[in-house]
Write a protein that holds these residues in place. Structure first.
Motif, mmCIF file in Angstrom:
data_model
loop_
_atom_site.group_PDB
_atom_site.id
_atom_site.type_symbol
_atom_site.label_atom_id
_atom_site.label_comp_id
_atom_site.label_asym_id
_atom_site.label_seq_id
_atom_site.Cartn_x
_atom_site.Cartn_y
_atom_site.Cartn_z
ATOM 1 N N VAL C 460 -10.094 -12.679 -7.426
ATOM 2 C CA VAL C 460 -10.131 -12.825 -5.963
ATOM 3 C C VAL C 460 -8.704 -12.687 -5.430
ATOM 4 O O VAL C 460 -8.455 -12.048 -4.407
ATOM 5 N N ASP C 461 -7.761 -13.256 -6.164
ATOM 6 C CA ASP C 461 -6.366 -13.147 -5.771
ATOM 7 C C ASP C 461 -5.871 -11.708 -5.861
ATOM 8 O O ASP C 461 -5.050 -11.273 -5.059
ATOM 9 N N VAL C 462 -6.398 -10.962 -6.841
ATOM 10 C CA VAL C 462 -6.018 -9.551 -6.950
ATOM 11 C C VAL C 462 -6.441 -8.803 -5.692
ATOM 12 O O VAL C 462 -5.674 -8.035 -5.115
ATOM 13 N N ALA C 463 -7.673 -9.048 -5.253
ATOM 14 C CA ALA C 463 -8.155 -8.392 -4.029
ATOM 15 C C ALA C 463 -7.289 -8.805 -2.842
ATOM 16 O O ALA C 463 -6.863 -7.973 -2.034
ATOM 17 N N ARG C 464 -6.998 -10.096 -2.753
ATOM 18 C CA ARG C 464 -6.175 -10.599 -1.648
ATOM 19 C C ARG C 464 -4.793 -9.946 -1.673
ATOM 20 O O ARG C 464 -4.248 -9.547 -0.649
ATOM 21 N N TYR C 465 -4.226 -9.825 -2.870
ATOM 22 C CA TYR C 465 -2.895 -9.240 -3.031
ATOM 23 C C TYR C 465 -2.848 -7.813 -2.482
ATOM 24 O O TYR C 465 -1.945 -7.456 -1.725
ATOM 25 N N PHE C 466 -3.846 -7.003 -2.865
ATOM 26 C CA PHE C 466 -3.813 -5.617 -2.425
ATOM 27 C C PHE C 466 -4.049 -5.495 -0.929
ATOM 28 O O PHE C 466 -3.433 -4.667 -0.258
ATOM 29 N N ILE C 467 -4.962 -6.290 -0.393
ATOM 30 C CA ILE C 467 -5.196 -6.248 1.046
ATOM 31 C C ILE C 467 -3.942 -6.703 1.787
ATOM 32 O O ILE C 467 -3.545 -6.111 2.794
ATOM 33 N N ALA C 468 -3.279 -7.732 1.279
ATOM 34 C CA ALA C 468 -2.049 -8.207 1.918
ATOM 35 C C ALA C 468 -1.009 -7.092 1.947
ATOM 36 O O ALA C 468 -0.348 -6.860 2.958
ATOM 37 N N PHE C 469 -0.888 -6.414 0.815
ATOM 38 C CA PHE C 469 0.044 -5.297 0.712
ATOM 39 C C PHE C 469 -0.252 -4.270 1.797
ATOM 40 O O PHE C 469 0.644 -3.803 2.502
ATOM 41 N N LEU C 470 -1.539 -3.933 1.959
ATOM 42 C CA LEU C 470 -1.890 -2.876 2.902
ATOM 43 C C LEU C 470 -1.774 -3.311 4.362
ATOM 44 O O LEU C 470 -1.536 -2.477 5.228
ATOM 45 N N THR C 471 -1.936 -4.604 4.648
ATOM 46 C CA THR C 471 -1.754 -5.017 6.048
ATOM 47 C C THR C 471 -0.323 -4.755 6.485
ATOM 48 O O THR C 471 -0.061 -4.496 7.666
ATOM 49 N N GLU C 472 0.607 -4.828 5.532
ATOM 50 C CA GLU C 472 2.008 -4.589 5.874
ATOM 51 C C GLU C 472 2.336 -3.103 5.896
ATOM 52 O O GLU C 472 3.218 -2.659 6.625
ATOM 53 N N GLU C 473 1.635 -2.351 5.042
ATOM 54 C CA GLU C 473 1.997 -0.943 4.900
ATOM 55 C C GLU C 473 1.173 -0.018 5.790
ATOM 56 O O GLU C 473 1.524 1.143 5.968
ATOM 57 N N SER C 474 0.094 -0.511 6.334
ATOM 58 C CA SER C 474 -0.715 0.309 7.242
ATOM 59 C C SER C 474 0.156 0.789 8.398
ATOM 60 O O SER C 474 1.031 0.055 8.857
ATOM 61 N N CYS C 475 -0.095 2.018 8.870
ATOM 62 C CA CYS C 475 0.722 2.484 9.993
ATOM 63 C C CYS C 475 0.350 1.735 11.266
ATOM 64 O O CYS C 475 1.142 1.650 12.195
ATOM 65 N N GLY C 476 -0.899 1.237 11.320
ATOM 66 C CA GLY C 476 -1.331 0.425 12.449
ATOM 67 C C GLY C 476 -1.983 1.198 13.573
ATOM 68 O O GLY C 476 -2.276 0.642 14.625
ATOM 69 N N LYS C 477 -2.225 2.490 13.370
ATOM 70 C CA LYS C 477 -2.737 3.277 14.484
ATOM 71 C C LYS C 477 -4.229 3.042 14.729
ATOM 72 O O LYS C 477 -4.660 2.942 15.883
ATOM 73 N N CYS C 478 -5.019 3.001 13.654
ATOM 74 C CA CYS C 478 -6.456 2.941 13.900
ATOM 75 C C CYS C 478 -7.033 1.548 13.680
ATOM 76 O O CYS C 478 -6.554 0.790 12.848
ATOM 77 N N VAL C 479 -8.076 1.239 14.418
ATOM 78 C CA VAL C 479 -8.656 -0.106 14.421
ATOM 79 C C VAL C 479 -9.267 -0.514 13.079
ATOM 80 O O VAL C 479 -9.017 -1.623 12.624
ATOM 81 N N PRO C 480 -10.087 0.349 12.443
ATOM 82 C CA PRO C 480 -10.748 -0.114 11.214
ATOM 83 C C PRO C 480 -9.762 -0.577 10.154
ATOM 84 O O PRO C 480 -10.022 -1.529 9.436
ATOM 85 N N CYS C 481 -8.608 0.085 10.063
ATOM 86 C CA CYS C 481 -7.615 -0.283 9.058
ATOM 87 C C CYS C 481 -6.791 -1.473 9.539
ATOM 88 O O CYS C 481 -6.780 -2.516 8.898
ATOM 89 N N ARG C 482 -6.144 -1.334 10.652
ATOM 90 C CA ARG C 482 -5.253 -2.395 11.145
ATOM 91 C C ARG C 482 -6.006 -3.698 11.349
ATOM 92 O O ARG C 482 -5.639 -4.748 10.828
ATOM 93 N N GLU C 483 -7.086 -3.641 12.134
ATOM 94 C CA GLU C 483 -7.807 -4.873 12.444
ATOM 95 C C GLU C 483 -8.725 -5.292 11.309
ATOM 96 O O GLU C 483 -8.892 -6.474 11.034
ATOM 97 N N GLY C 484 -9.351 -4.300 10.678
ATOM 98 C CA GLY C 484 -10.253 -4.618 9.571
ATOM 99 C C GLY C 484 -9.530 -5.309 8.438
ATOM 100 O O GLY C 484 -9.968 -6.331 7.914
ATOM 101 N N LEU C 485 -8.369 -4.768 8.056
ATOM 102 C CA LEU C 485 -7.613 -5.369 6.967
ATOM 103 C C LEU C 485 -7.053 -6.721 7.385
ATOM 104 O O LEU C 485 -6.971 -7.643 6.582
ATOM 105 N N ARG C 486 -6.696 -6.844 8.646
ATOM 106 C CA ARG C 486 -6.189 -8.126 9.133
ATOM 107 C C ARG C 486 -7.229 -9.218 8.898
ATOM 108 O O ARG C 486 -6.926 -10.300 8.401
ATOM 109 N N GLN C 487 -8.470 -8.911 9.264
ATOM 110 C CA GLN C 487 -9.526 -9.902 9.092
ATOM 111 C C GLN C 487 -9.876 -10.106 7.630
ATOM 112 O O GLN C 487 -10.122 -11.228 7.188
#
Lengths: 194, 150, 642
Positions: C460-487
């Motif tokens: 579970v921590d592995v999944a959390r780790y990768f999602i955390a990584f991507l919330t920082e690295e996402s460019c932030g332009k589109c909703v499904p990625c920026r907001e989806g990963l945030r949630q």
């Protein structure tokens, strides 16, 4: 310009090469919801609300109508269980930031989106980019821009340029779906005026 | 950083718009940070809006809009180091220096950043300070290593 | 150095170089890759150079810092030619003995040879070492043989022969056909057929075209490209020029991440040297073909590894990806046809030209041809870079080559494909490594990162780790990625902290669907993979976290408690002294007890408790045993164990 023939929601339509699905749909009076689109601005493809199903050569995929260039013989569906499900989630994700935005509330109604689906994070900006893009492409003043990336991305006025240009312009204000823009402007002004 | 030096860097790239990132990287490397006046100069000479430069300066983590510290600490948070306990190493550094990743302390002694993979996975968890790689870090060894920096 | 004007001049120059090099005289190669340098290789190189000079051997003994051969766990690595005697974990202090015994008298220094941990046997040469034996190092083999800062070394091993052959004997169409026939698939992540990508660009009407090397290697835990960029930059450059010729591009770009300063330096150096020799520039080898190369550095953004974001960054903008409705091999860099390929893909091109498309296609499986370099890292005995033919099983890679899991721990999963990939569990270890096989198992090949995880890793921590990584690295332009990963990040963090709720998994699955279907680019579309694959194979871990507030791997801080086993504690006071929050109560003969209220679960006590006692353990999801009474905590002299 060559002619493209395809279908939207079962209706046969003709278009010129280079047009997007959204442009053709609007011309045909077929409604596709949008949040980040504006006729005066280059298509952005950020909100993903205009997502539609496209069947092409036996494959079905989801594309955003505002950017996807029309092709011969594709069949476009502007509503489907999948499309609706995804639009609902997108709206709910945005409602977490701006639960009272009229544009969002209206869409929420159609798609059964709930305000409280996600934990509220009232930052209000939904990153449609209309303000930034309008200032860059139409007003050409570049008084406001984006900063940072990912979940930290924000809009930010350049105080010097804003002080110089914005009071006589403010053409971007009516574009903001959440009124966050006006709030940021006032905040920027209050920081720069003594 | 004086404008003459900035102009030299810009001219070496023929003030080409596509070289914007490379120009900013050079300025960051020489000056340790990107002062506002310098960015305004770049904006003017390349005929590129300041908003775009500011977005670039905040989007890419190589740039800093504030001065960096004397010692730059990079904690690798790559998957291999993570699996070997990198988050504990980071916590130790945060506790000892009092700053979070992305920050510099008030004495300008330490700047802390997390990095994703320095390519020394056999030595994980890895902490790099001023380009020197400290391998096989644990909370205890991290503390000991940091104390050697003045 | 004079320019080489024709293929014949190149050939002649190469022969001259070889005649000046006596293959029977000793050559000391010391790995100067990043990992070995961090372990002191620079000092070893210095020591060799100084000692050889002191002993008056500089005329006959060659010493060089070379590229990375991949056996990183045992670095610094020294290989002495011509006999290929391989020494591991060499320190500067060992150099004198090596020179005395091996250089002067050809006797190996036993204690520096690699010892097989299972058989106890010592390996004298590089090829005797089990780590290398099952590998097929077509691309990496030359790293240890060349000084990457010396183009002559590359020429001496046959470098630029492929380029000469292409320019003198093949048409651009023939080169394209060779790449198509080889069935080479991109090594950067998606595995798109390279020939098809090249063909699209070649056939485009636009006269301006580009070829681009993606050297952004952002996947954490992956450093294959680094070894090639630092250790054999010319192999990539040669492939790039050949690619340019095939599609009609006259400009090539390297986009190298700035976190790899040595790679940037070596690539720039290689380009300068190649230009001096006339291998880049106008009318290369009298072929009429012009080609220029430029190097751009990245500026610290994982998303710039995505091809359209990389091109946008090359244009001097923020790395925001573009929709792929019109492919970038038709409209790419500045809207011109652009072939972007990964470092390893380009490095395979000269091999295909030299050995033939059929040779390449004879290696691997039906759908995945050739070899692949993996970075085998994490909970593994032999950390390093391994190059194997496609189709080798994960089991063989991890156990035969990797030496299995250290410290007697059990294998749990192997994560491939970086933040876009997934975790593959033990029951699938027989899976042959290949693009489609890995995708079907819920992961993907990715760039080659292979992170091994053991029983102590919380999935579970592995999944959390990768999602955390991507919330920082996402460019932030589109909703499904920026907001989806945030949630998703919020929910996964809550689960790891014991705040998971009923309905969380369903919500995560819905967010995953939205990101997969509606994101703008591959970063967002593949972001849910680590979550979806861990949910598929380790659902019981998620359920334990949510329903029982228990972390089966005893890893999630908020869900574990540290306790001292009163049966094993010898009251040595070490943990009590080291505890950063003074949470351990105990004395010289008084069994120690951890105050659970004060404990911050930092793990120091577990780390410092002497291994002969092993008195500190972790619990999760169970009540904490009541500590013994004050009287029972006193260790009397008679009952003290030793």
């Amino acid at each position: 310009m060559s002619q493209i023939q395809f279908e939207i929601d079962g209706k046969k339509v003709t278009a010129e090469a280079g047009m997007t699905i959204l442009e053709v749909a609007q011309r045909e009076g077929i409604y596709i919801p949008t949040l980040c689109h504006h006729e005066k601005l280059a298509p952005y493809g950020g909100c993903r609300v205009c997502i539609v199903e496209v069947a092409e050569k036996g494959w079905t995929k989801l594309v955003v109508a505002c950017v996807f260039p029309v092709k011969n013989n594709i069949r476009v569906q502007t509503r489907s269980p999948k499309v609706d499900r995804i639009r609902k989630t997108i709206i709910e994700l945005l409602l977490a930031h701006a639960p009272d935005s009229p544009a969002l509330v209206k869409l929420a109604d159609t798609y059964g989106a709930r305000k409280d689906r996600f934990v509220k994070d009232p930052s209000f900006c939904i990153h449609c980019g209309l303000c930034v893009r309008y200032c860059a492409e139409v007003a050409q003043k570049n008084a406001i821009g984006f900063v940072d990336r990912g979940i930290h991305k924000e809009i930010s006025f350049n105080p010097e340029i804003a002080a110089r240009e914005c009071n006589d312009c403010k053409e971007c204000f009516p574009l903001c779906p959440t009124s966050y823009l006006q709030a940021v402007f006032v905040y920027t002004q209050s920081l720069s005026s003594p | 950083m004086d404008f003459e030096r900035v102009d030299q860097i810009i001219d070496r790239y023929n003030a080409e718009e596509s070289a914007l990132l490379q120009i900013m990287l050079e300025i960051q490397s020489e000056n340790n940070w990107l002062p506002k006046e310098v960015l305004e100069r770049v904006s003017k000479k390349l005929a590129v809006p300041l908003t775009r430069i500011q977005h670039i300066a905040t989007f890419y983590k190589a740039f800093s809009l504030v001065p960096k510290g004397r010692h730059k600490i990079h904690i690798c948070m790559g998957t291999a180091c993570h699996v070997r306990g990198a988050s504990r190493v980071l916590e130790t550094v945060v506790d000892m220096t009092g700053i979070q990743p992305g920050e510099t302390d008030l004495d300008l002694k330490f700047s802390l950043e997390t990095v994703n993979c320095l390519g020394c996975c056999a030595l994980g968890p890895v902490m790099e300070v001023d380009g020197k790689v400290h391998g096989k870090m644990s909370p205890v060894r991290t503390g000991e290593a940091l104390e050697t920096y003045k | 150095m004079a320019r080489l004007h024709t293929p014949e001049e190149l050939d002649h120059f190469r022969k001259e170089l070889l005649s000046q090099r006596d293959p029977s005289s000793p050559c000391i190669s010391i790995c100067a890759g990043a990992g070995c340098v961090a372990s002191g290789a620079a000092d070893v190189i210095q020591a060799f150079k100084a000692t050889i000079k002191k002993e008056g051997l500089a005329a006959t003994v060659d010493t060089k810092g070379t590229g990375c051969p991949g056996f990183c766990e045992q670095g610094p690595i020294v290989v002495i030619y011509p006999d290929e005697i391989c020494y591991v974990q060499v320190k500067a202090e060992d150099v004198a003995e090596i020179v005395e015994k091996t250089i002067k008298e050809n006797i190996p220094v036993d204690r520096l040879l690699y010892t097989d941990p299972v058989t106890g046997e010592k390996a004298v040469t590089e090829s005797d070492i089990a780590f290398y034996r099952s590998q097929e190092r077509n691309v990496l083999c030359n790293n240890i043989k060349i000084d990457s800062k010396n183009i002559d070394d590359y020429l001496a091993i046959g470098g630029y022969a492929a380029l000469a052959k292409v320019l003198a004997e093949m048409t651009d169409l023939e080169v394209l056909e060779a790449v198509k026939q080889s069935k080479l698939r991109g090594r950067g992540g998606a595995g798109f057929p390279a020939g098809r990508k090249w063909e699209g660009s070649r056939n485009a009407a636009d006269p301006i075209k580009y070829v681009i090397v993606n050297a952004d290697e952002g996947d954490p835990g992956a450093f294959m490209d680094r070894a090639l960029l630092e250790g054999n930059p010319h192999s990539i450059l040669e492939g790039l020029i050949i690619g340019g010729y095939a599609i009609g591009a006259h400009e090539g770009y390297f986009y190298v991440r700035q976190e790899y300063p040595l790679a940037v330096e070596n690539i720039n150096h290689a380009i300068t040297q190649a230009r001096e020799y006339g291998l880049i520039g106008d009318n290369i080898l009298n072929s009429g073909f012009d080609f220029k190369v430029f190097v751009h550095q990245g500026a610290g953004a994982f998303v710039c590894g995505e091809s359209t974001a990389l091109m946008t960054s090359l244009e001097g903008k923020v790395g925001e990806p573009r929709p792929k409705y019109v492919r970038s091999n038709l409209k790419g860099l500045w809207n011109h046809p652009s072939v972007l390929n990964n470092v390893e893909t380009w490095a395979n091109v000269p091999l295909i030209v030299n050995n033939g498309a059929d040779w390449f296609a004879s290696i691997g499986t039906d759908s995945s041809k050739g070899t692949k370099i993996f970075s085998l890292v994490g909970k593994i005995t032999n950390t390093g870079l391994v190059e194997v033919p496609m189709g080798m099983s994960l089991k063989d890679i991890i156990f035969k080559i990797g030496g299995g899991i250290p410290n007697g721990k059990a294998f749990k999963a192997v994560q491939t494909g970086g933040p876009s990939g997934g975790c593959i569990p033990a029951e699938k270890l027989d899976l042959p490594v290949g693009f489609d096989e890995l995708t079907q198992a819920g992961s993907m090949m990715g760039s080659g990162g292979m992170i091994v995880m053991d029983e102590d890793t919380c999935m579970v921590d592995v999944a959390r780790y990768f999602i955390a990584f991507l919330t920082e690295e996402s460019c932030g332009k589109c909703v499904p990625c920026r907001e989806g990963l945030r949630q998703m990040h919020r929910i996964l963090t809550n689960i790891t902290q014991g705040k998971g709720q009923k309905g969380d998994l369903e919500l995560l699955e819905e967010l995953s669907e939205t990101a997969v279907e509606a994101s703008l680019c591959a970063l967002g579309k593949s972001a849910p993979n680590p979550f979806m694959s861990t949910l598929r194979y380790f659902r019981e871990e998620y359920e334990a976290h949510i329903n029982e507030k228990r972390c089966p791997a005893l890893s999630c801080r908020e869900l574990i408690s540290y306790i001292i086993d009163p049966q094993k504690c010898q009251a040595c006071m070490i943990c009590a002294r080291k505890c950063p929050v003074d949470a351990i109560d105990g004395g010289k003969r008084k069994i120690h007890v951890i105050d659970q209220e004060r404990c911050t679960r930092c793990g120091t006590c577990l780390e410092v408790c002497p291994s002969r006692f092993r008195a500190v353990t972790k619990l999760s999801g169970e009540p904490i045993p009541v500590p013994p009474s004050e009287d029972d905590r006193i260790i009397s002299k008679k009952s003290k164990k030793e």
